[in-house]
Write an enzyme that holds these catalytic residues in place. Structure first.
Site, short mmCIF file in Angstrom:
data_model
loop_
_atom_site.label_atom_id
_atom_site.label_comp_id
_atom_site.label_asym_id
_atom_site.label_seq_id
_atom_site.Cartn_x
_atom_site.Cartn_y
_atom_site.Cartn_z
N ASN A 199 -4.88 -1.40 17.19
CA ASN A 199 -5.08 -0.16 16.78
C ASN A 199 -4.72 0.48 18.34
O ASN A 199 -5.48 0.70 18.85
CB ASN A 199 -6.39 0.39 16.05
CG ASN A 199 -6.43 1.76 15.86
OD1 ASN A 199 -5.69 2.47 16.26
ND2 ASN A 199 -7.71 2.02 15.13
N CYS A 259 -5.76 9.49 15.62
CA CYS A 259 -4.74 8.56 14.87
C CYS A 259 -3.85 9.14 14.33
O CYS A 259 -2.72 8.75 13.91
CB CYS A 259 -5.51 7.36 14.11
SG CYS A 259 -6.83 6.71 14.84
N HIS A 270 -0.56 4.53 9.76
CA HIS A 270 -1.43 4.37 11.01
C HIS A 270 -1.80 2.79 11.01
O HIS A 270 -2.39 2.32 10.08
CB HIS A 270 -2.62 5.34 11.13
CG HIS A 270 -3.70 4.87 12.21
ND1 HIS A 270 -3.25 4.46 13.46
CD2 HIS A 270 -4.67 4.83 12.08
CE1 HIS A 270 -4.40 4.21 14.21
NE2 HIS A 270 -5.26 4.24 13.01
#
EC number: 2.3.1.180
Length: 315
Positions: free
Chosen positions: A271, A113, A241
């Site tokens: 995500n 990430c 993120h």
């Protein structure tokens, strides 16, 4: 040695949209359960004929067009991804081949990430050192391919997509458009976010990640601002993120960027791992929510319990 800047950005998401109601037909969940815990309402899911390098190439092509450049102007291609199933050729080489980039250095960056902000720093360093003139920096992940769709704790989180930036040398006599990176990790806690096994599957220890992100990372993000010579209240935008709205909102508040637009693309995209920061950043630019020259904090965190952040100037 003037440093580098982001000349343009671009993003791409697959056409298929998966809603919370759709997920409720797959696992024991509901729209209320998902939105109350992670803030996600929809996510884009790539089909079996849409590999990671295709997502990446679409985003990169848009960034090149926005910069007024062609593939022939690029001599470095960096792809941040953790969902490359094949070992070789790597994603960067596959993207370069799709775009027709002649003879580039082509490398993948797997920091999950935090991959895009690591790759962006690497491109900045390469340009500063004279090892590259113009770079394509791409974050692309197909999380749907590494997800157990019977596990409601993870399948509600993920989406697919890509975002890209064109990085070039800053003009002589001008301030760099990419600030110093602050990066690091907590390797002994790498088990908290995993993509492991055969076939590989995404898993995480949600509470451990939440505590780490909301308690340890605000001070690190403020240090990234200090390295750029700015206070958090000087920021025009914060792009974290896009892990979970319950992480993004308290983390942004603790950073102290009281005047900043806070990217909340997780609501619509889920995500998307390494894609999340360039995807959210490109959308802010596209919608005109930030202007050329505005200072923006990009801050990635997650897998390996790694983090990397830098202040950039909006293209």
């Amino acid at each position: 040695m003037n440093g580098s800047r982001i000349a343009a950005v671009g993003h791409y998401q697959p056409a298929k949209v998966l809603t919370n109601e759709d997920l409720a037909g797959l696992v024991d969940t509901s729209d209320e359960w998902i939105t109350s815990r992670v803030g996600i309402r929809t996510r884009h899911i790539a089909g079996p004929d849409e590999p990671v390098d295709e997502l990446a190439a679409h985003a990169a092509a848009k960034a090149l067009a926005a910069a007024g450049m062609t593939s022939g102007d690029i001599d470095l291609v960096l792809v941040a991804t953790s969902t490359a199933i094949d070992r070789s050729p790597n994603m960067a080489a596959r993207v370069a081949a799709r775009l027709g980039v002649p003879s580039p250095a082509a490398m993948d960056v797997n920091v999950v990430c935090a991959g895009f902000t690591h790759a962006l720093a690497t491109a900045d360093h390469a340009v500063r050192a004279g090892a590259a003139t113009r770079a394509l920096v791409i974050g692309a992940d197909k999380m749907s391919e590494v997800t157990d769709w019977s596990d409601r704790t993870t399948c509600v989180l993920v989406g697919d997509g890509a975002g890209a930036a064109v990085v070039e040398a800053a003009a002589p006599g001008t301030e760099p458009g990419i600030g110093p990176v602050l990066w690091g990790s907590v390797p002994e806690m790498g088990h908290a976010v995993r993509i492991e096994g055969t076939p590989p599957r995404f898993a995480q220890e949600g509470q451990s990640v939440y505590r780490w992100a909301t308690t340890r990372l605000p001070a690190i993000a403020r240090q990234a601002c200090e390295r750029a010579g700015l206070a958090p209240e000087d920021l025009a935008a914060v792009v974290l993120h896009q892990a979970n709205l319950r992480i993004i909102e308290p983390l942004a508040a603790k950073i102290g960027a009281v005047n900043a637009v806070v990217a909340r693309d997780v609501v619509d995209s889920g995500n998307t791992s390494a894609a999340s920061i360039p995807l959210a950043f490109s959308k802010l630019v596209e919608r005109g929510e930030i202007s050329t020259g505005d200072p923006v904090l990009l801050f990635g965190f997650g897998g390996n319990l790694s983090y990397a952040g830098q202040v950039v100037r909006c293209p």
